[in-house]
Design a protein around this motif. Sequence first.
Motif, PDB file in Angstrom:
ATOM      1  N   GLU A  20     -41.042   3.288 -98.062  1.00  0.00           N
ATOM      2  CA  GLU A  20     -39.700   3.870 -97.941  1.00  0.00           C
ATOM      3  C   GLU A  20     -39.776   5.252 -97.299  1.00  0.00           C
ATOM      4  N   ASN A  23     -40.333   4.945 -93.650  1.00  0.00           N
ATOM      5  CA  ASN A  23     -39.077   4.591 -92.985  1.00  0.00           C
ATOM      6  C   ASN A  23     -38.199   5.825 -92.787  1.00  0.00           C
ATOM      7  N   LEU A  24     -38.189   6.729 -93.790  1.00  0.00           N
ATOM      8  CA  LEU A  24     -37.436   7.980 -93.658  1.00  0.00           C
ATOM      9  C   LEU A  24     -37.998   8.831 -92.524  1.00  0.00           C
ATOM     10  N   GLU A  26     -39.678   7.754 -89.884  1.00  0.00           N
ATOM     11  CA  GLU A  26     -39.342   7.098 -88.619  1.00  0.00           C
ATOM     12  C   GLU A  26     -37.888   7.366 -88.237  1.00  0.00           C
ATOM     13  N   ASP A  27     -36.986   7.291 -89.200  1.00  0.00           N
ATOM     14  CA  ASP A  27     -35.578   7.553 -88.941  1.00  0.00           C
ATOM     15  C   ASP A  27     -35.356   8.994 -88.501  1.00  0.00           C
ATOM     16  N   ALA A  28     -36.003   9.944 -89.184  1.00  0.00           N
ATOM     17  CA  ALA A  28     -35.854  11.351 -88.815  1.00  0.00           C
ATOM     18  C   ALA A  28     -36.392  11.601 -87.411  1.00  0.00           C
ATOM     19  N   ARG A  30     -36.564   9.486 -84.936  1.00  0.00           N
ATOM     20  CA  ARG A  30     -35.660   8.857 -83.977  1.00  0.00           C
ATOM     21  C   ARG A  30     -34.427   9.721 -83.728  1.00  0.00           C
ATOM     22  N   ARG A  31     -33.971  10.435 -84.758  1.00  0.00           N
ATOM     23  CA  ARG A  31     -32.768  11.259 -84.634  1.00  0.00           C
ATOM     24  C   ARG A  31     -33.015  12.579 -83.907  1.00  0.00           C
ATOM     25  N   HIS A  76     -37.181  16.772 -92.625  1.00  0.00           N
ATOM     26  CA  HIS A  76     -35.989  15.906 -92.663  1.00  0.00           C
ATOM     27  C   HIS A  76     -36.181  14.763 -93.655  1.00  0.00           C
ATOM     28  N   ALA A  77     -37.358  14.152 -93.627  1.00  0.00           N
ATOM     29  CA  ALA A  77     -37.622  13.019 -94.519  1.00  0.00           C
ATOM     30  C   ALA A  77     -37.574  13.451 -95.980  1.00  0.00           C
ATOM     31  N   ASP A 114     -24.427   9.951 -94.264  1.00  0.00           N
ATOM     32  CA  ASP A 114     -25.450   9.055 -93.740  1.00  0.00           C
ATOM     33  C   ASP A 114     -25.371   7.792 -94.586  1.00  0.00           C
ATOM     34  N   GLN A 115     -24.529   6.863 -94.155  1.00  0.00           N
ATOM     35  CA  GLN A 115     -24.231   5.677 -94.965  1.00  0.00           C
ATOM     36  C   GLN A 115     -23.726   6.125 -96.334  1.00  0.00           C
TER      37      GLN A 115
END
Length: 193
Positions: A20, A23-24, A26-28, A30-31, A76-77, A114-115
């Motif tokens: 998890e 994934n955080l 990777e998301d950070a 990408r942003r 960020h994560a 964020d969702q």
Amino acid sequence: MSIALENVLAKAGLKVDANEFLNLVEDAARRLTPPNPDPSHYFSADQRAALTDVGLDLSPRGEDEPDFRARTVAAHAVLADSALSVLEAAKALGVDDSRIRHRLKEGRLTGWKDQGWRLPAWQFAGSGVLPGLEVVLRAVPEDQPALVVAAFMSTPQADLVINDHPATPRQWLLSGGDPEHVARLVATLGSPF
């Protein structure tokens, strides 16, 4: 790798499993900016000329140079993982979730969407909010992102001294310090000195 990462996350007090957390991250990533942006593309020809005349290097990062984004991605994560949802914040404060949304709308709590709303954990203390939080939040410049504010609140400031040592704004407020001192400091975020 995941056992080592899980140990680091546990030591840091983060309640997230390794996958998890990755994934955080990777998301950070990408942003944020592209992997190897060309800084010169952000400026006009006249601006590029002026900046290079004063010695700034506007060339893209070289393959052998460290990626400057890594620290920001990790921050960020961690910020995202430690943030509370509206329901979690309501439970922590012992109020209905509509009260949390109301406080967000009034600027008495801060967060980002964020969702659903995410509320940074630094603003909570025990079963309440950080003393003086409203005073501080009123002074935060509107253009400052949650990560910048979180970093400020957790970084020792020379102007906030407790027992002869610089304190973080969060420590200062928790110890009963005047929130106006923190408000004056946070109001300068994003301002050149």
